[in-house]
Design a protein around this motif. Structure first.
Motif, mmCIF file in Angstrom:
data_model
loop_
_atom_site.group_PDB
_atom_site.id
_atom_site.type_symbol
_atom_site.label_atom_id
_atom_site.label_comp_id
_atom_site.label_asym_id
_atom_site.label_seq_id
_atom_site.Cartn_x
_atom_site.Cartn_y
_atom_site.Cartn_z
ATOM 1 N N PRO A 14 0.790 -1.204 -0.194
ATOM 2 C CA PRO A 14 0.214 0.008 0.137
ATOM 3 C C PRO A 14 1.088 1.226 -0.015
ATOM 4 O O PRO A 14 1.839 1.488 0.774
ATOM 5 N N ALA A 15 0.694 2.111 -0.837
ATOM 6 C CA ALA A 15 1.510 3.467 -1.021
ATOM 7 C C ALA A 15 0.605 4.629 -1.112
ATOM 8 O O ALA A 15 -0.351 4.785 -1.865
ATOM 9 N N LEU A 16 1.132 5.633 -0.413
ATOM 10 C CA LEU A 16 0.564 6.847 -0.475
ATOM 11 C C LEU A 16 1.542 8.167 -0.587
ATOM 12 O O LEU A 16 2.354 8.233 0.314
ATOM 13 N N ASN A 17 1.764 8.679 -1.615
ATOM 14 C CA ASN A 17 3.030 9.632 -1.897
ATOM 15 C C ASN A 17 4.209 9.289 -1.606
ATOM 16 O O ASN A 17 4.795 9.766 -0.888
ATOM 17 N N GLU A 18 4.595 7.980 -2.115
ATOM 18 C CA GLU A 18 5.865 7.530 -1.966
ATOM 19 C C GLU A 18 6.710 7.334 -3.148
ATOM 20 O O GLU A 18 7.503 6.340 -3.468
ATOM 21 N N GLU A 19 6.500 8.504 -3.932
ATOM 22 C CA GLU A 19 7.478 8.436 -5.288
ATOM 23 C C GLU A 19 8.904 8.306 -5.070
ATOM 24 O O GLU A 19 9.919 7.731 -5.953
ATOM 25 N N GLN A 20 9.309 8.812 -3.822
ATOM 26 C CA GLN A 20 10.660 8.614 -3.417
ATOM 27 C C GLN A 20 11.338 7.303 -3.316
ATOM 28 O O GLN A 20 12.278 6.597 -3.404
ATOM 29 N N ASP A 42 -1.919 2.116 -5.147
ATOM 30 C CA ASP A 42 -1.617 3.408 -4.871
ATOM 31 C C ASP A 42 -2.905 3.971 -4.075
ATOM 32 O O ASP A 42 -3.944 4.171 -5.024
ATOM 33 N N ASP A 43 -2.616 4.464 -3.141
ATOM 34 C CA ASP A 43 -4.031 4.820 -2.386
ATOM 35 C C ASP A 43 -4.153 6.321 -2.709
ATOM 36 O O ASP A 43 -4.420 7.159 -1.671
ATOM 37 N N GLY A 44 -4.707 6.765 -3.912
ATOM 38 C CA GLY A 44 -4.882 7.861 -4.239
ATOM 39 C C GLY A 44 -3.748 9.126 -4.161
ATOM 40 O O GLY A 44 -3.966 10.090 -3.607
ATOM 41 N N SER A 45 -2.581 8.502 -4.495
ATOM 42 C CA SER A 45 -1.389 9.405 -4.439
ATOM 43 C C SER A 45 -1.384 10.635 -5.368
ATOM 44 O O SER A 45 -2.186 10.621 -6.389
ATOM 45 N N SER A 46 -0.909 11.841 -4.890
ATOM 46 C CA SER A 46 -0.968 13.054 -6.024
ATOM 47 C C SER A 46 0.303 13.145 -6.734
ATOM 48 O O SER A 46 0.548 14.051 -7.194
ATOM 49 N N ASP A 47 1.227 12.231 -6.296
ATOM 50 C CA ASP A 47 2.441 12.324 -7.007
ATOM 51 C C ASP A 47 2.487 11.040 -7.942
ATOM 52 O O ASP A 47 1.819 10.566 -8.205
ATOM 53 N N ALA A 48 3.677 10.862 -8.385
ATOM 54 C CA ALA A 48 3.977 9.844 -9.373
ATOM 55 C C ALA A 48 4.563 8.468 -8.894
ATOM 56 O O ALA A 48 4.971 7.626 -9.498
ATOM 57 N N THR A 49 3.790 8.048 -7.857
ATOM 58 C CA THR A 49 3.928 6.824 -7.183
ATOM 59 C C THR A 49 3.638 5.667 -8.136
ATOM 60 O O THR A 49 4.375 4.718 -8.358
ATOM 61 N N SER A 50 2.330 5.771 -8.670
ATOM 62 C CA SER A 50 1.790 4.674 -9.742
ATOM 63 C C SER A 50 3.046 4.582 -10.720
ATOM 64 O O SER A 50 3.397 3.471 -11.134
ATOM 65 N N LEU A 51 3.396 5.729 -11.478
ATOM 66 C CA LEU A 51 4.443 5.654 -12.557
ATOM 67 C C LEU A 51 5.827 4.930 -12.048
ATOM 68 O O LEU A 51 6.139 4.199 -12.874
ATOM 69 N N LEU A 67 -8.273 5.991 0.475
ATOM 70 C CA LEU A 67 -9.309 5.171 1.177
ATOM 71 C C LEU A 67 -8.691 4.443 2.431
ATOM 72 O O LEU A 67 -9.269 4.092 3.487
ATOM 73 N N GLY A 68 -7.251 5.000 2.596
ATOM 74 C CA GLY A 68 -6.460 4.257 3.936
ATOM 75 C C GLY A 68 -6.094 3.222 3.443
ATOM 76 O O GLY A 68 -6.472 2.407 2.586
ATOM 77 N N VAL A 69 -5.200 2.366 4.422
ATOM 78 C CA VAL A 69 -4.430 1.303 4.257
ATOM 79 C C VAL A 69 -5.686 0.259 4.182
ATOM 80 O O VAL A 69 -5.410 -0.910 3.612
ATOM 81 N N VAL A 91 3.826 -5.257 2.874
ATOM 82 C CA VAL A 91 4.780 -4.562 3.050
ATOM 83 C C VAL A 91 4.675 -3.095 2.596
ATOM 84 O O VAL A 91 4.381 -2.800 1.844
ATOM 85 N N ASP A 92 5.176 -2.355 3.768
ATOM 86 C CA ASP A 92 5.033 -0.799 3.569
ATOM 87 C C ASP A 92 5.872 -0.435 2.527
ATOM 88 O O ASP A 92 7.079 -0.957 2.350
ATOM 89 N N ALA A 93 5.549 0.581 1.695
ATOM 90 C CA ALA A 93 6.051 1.268 0.333
ATOM 91 C C ALA A 93 7.125 1.958 1.101
ATOM 92 O O ALA A 93 7.939 2.622 0.026
ATOM 93 N N ASP A 94 7.238 2.506 2.137
ATOM 94 C CA ASP A 94 8.153 3.414 2.686
ATOM 95 C C ASP A 94 9.478 3.019 2.919
ATOM 96 O O ASP A 94 10.591 3.473 3.300
#
Lengths: 245, 143
Positions: A14-20, A42-51, A67-69, A91-94
């Motif tokens: 599950p990833a939220l704004n984790e493009e880094q 990708d939990d509705g990220s506003s950055d390029a996480t999906s990409l 939607l949350g985790v 596994v956390d994406a951070d």
């Protein structure tokens, strides 16, 4: 329970704004477990996480709104059921969970339906202080009693679910606050699933540390207590169809 | 007839009319409208027969009719709030399920598209190779 070797394993991040971090984590997971499927939700990220995740070779399910985790993980469990995976590892994406330890979690599924990677079980040096720590201790105590086994870290996001748990969670996985940790565990236990933990070491979070003012810790304690109470008194969703399948 | 009585009847009638009109224009679903029609009817009854409120109050042991009406109004509002909360929760759950399904469908779509493109590409290269050998077969008898 089926042999581990014949099981199809899906790693859900599950990833939220984790493009880094997401690309590095996906790459690491694919290196350590080349036979496993990798799904980034990708939990509705506003950055390029999906990409970034797609570039790194993961399958990406992008939620249109956050939607949350809980929501992200149920998407993962549904994907697993629809595509014939038996085991789901969260596994956390951070990057704070070490993909090298995923195999230990999966091995633990031989004798359990849910295996938690616990942070305070004597391995690694993860520490939480003050009221937040007390909250975790209280929660761990109550849920250990329910599970009839010693659990020291019930809010861990590093978990593996076996076939029975995957079927149950695909049907019902709470999206509320702490629903992905406390309520889902209580549900699993009340549904007759076996929960175990194995000690894991946490890596340093790539981002900042969660803020810990006393007020926030107190609010956390109250909300966690409420979540636990609700989980205990709520009617269990029927899992008969899951058991029969 | 006292002025306040006409006023209360008119207001109650307007409420009833408004609910009915919203229902007619499909701005109110039937399951919520039932409750409001009942409330509107109750207000009309209390407006037309003020004695009914007094009588009801005496029956249940409330000092004055107005207190009973206030109490009923509070109770109705409380129930409506609770009902709306539960409906919001229900809607959230439905939205969540829909969002998850969309994400999975998009996932499926991407994979299907990739497979389709791969297959089309394979077919195209196959067709080109086939066309090349065909040409040779045709040219051979002539030569």
């Amino acid at each position: 329970m089926a042999e581990v070797a014949t099981r199809r394993v899906l790693i859900v991040l599950p990833a939220l704004n984790e493009e880094q971090n997401v690309a590095a984590v996906v790459t690491h997971v694919r290196e350590t477990l080349p036979e496993a499927g990798v799904l980034v939700v990708d939990d509705g990220s506003s950055d390029a996480t999906s990409l970034r995740a797609r570039e790194a070779g993961a399958t990406v399910a992008r939620l249109a709104v956050n939607l949350g985790v809980g929501g992200a993980m149920r998407t993962g469990y549904r994907y697993a059921v629809a595509n014939g995976y038996d085991v789901v590892v969260q596994v956390d994406a951070d990057g704070q969970h070490d993909p090298d330890q995923v195999r230990e979690l999966i091995d633990g599924l031989d004798s359990a339906d849910v295996v938690i990677g616990a942070r305070f079980a004597g391995r690694g040096d993860y520490k939480a202080g003050g009221p937040r720590r007390w909250a975790m201790v209280v929660l761990a105590f109550v849920i250990s009693r329910l599970a009839r086994t010693k659990l020291t870290d019930v809010t861990s996001g590093f978990k593996a679910a076996g076939p029975r748990a995957v079927k149950m969670f695909a049907q019902y996985y709470p999206a509320e606050y702490l629903g992905d940790t406390i309520e889902s565990l209580v549900l699993a236990i009340r549904g007759g699933l076996v929960v175990r933990q194995i000690p894991v070491a946490m890596r340093e979070r790539s981002g900042g540390t969660p803020s810990q003012t006393p007020i926030r810790a107190a609010v956390y304690l109250a909300r966690a207590g409420l979540a636990l109470l609700l989980a205990l008194v709520r009617r269990r969703p029927s899992v008969e169809s899951a058991d029969a399948a | 007839m006292a002025g306040w009585r006409i006023l209360s009847i008119v207001v109650a009638g307007l409420v009833l009319l408004f609910v009915f009109e919203m229902l007619r224009r499909r701005k109110l679903r039937e399951k919520y409208a039932g409750m409001w029609l009942l409330v509107g009817l109750g207000v009309v009854v209390f407006g037309v027969f003020p004695g009914s409120a007094e009588g009801l109050a005496r029956l249940v042991g409330v000092q004055t009719g107005s207190n009973l009406v206030f109490f009923l109004a509070g109770a109705v509002l409380g129930v409506v709030c609770l009902h709306l909360s539960s409906e919001v929760g229900h809607l959230e759950e439905e939205t969540r399920t829909a969002v998850e399904e969309i994400a999975l469908l998009r996932c499926e779509l991407e994979r299907t598209r990739a497979e389709l493109e791969a297959r089309v590409a394979a077919l195209e290269t196959g067709a080109q190779a086939g066309a090349g050998s065909n040409g040779q077969l045709v040219s051979h008898p002539r030569g």
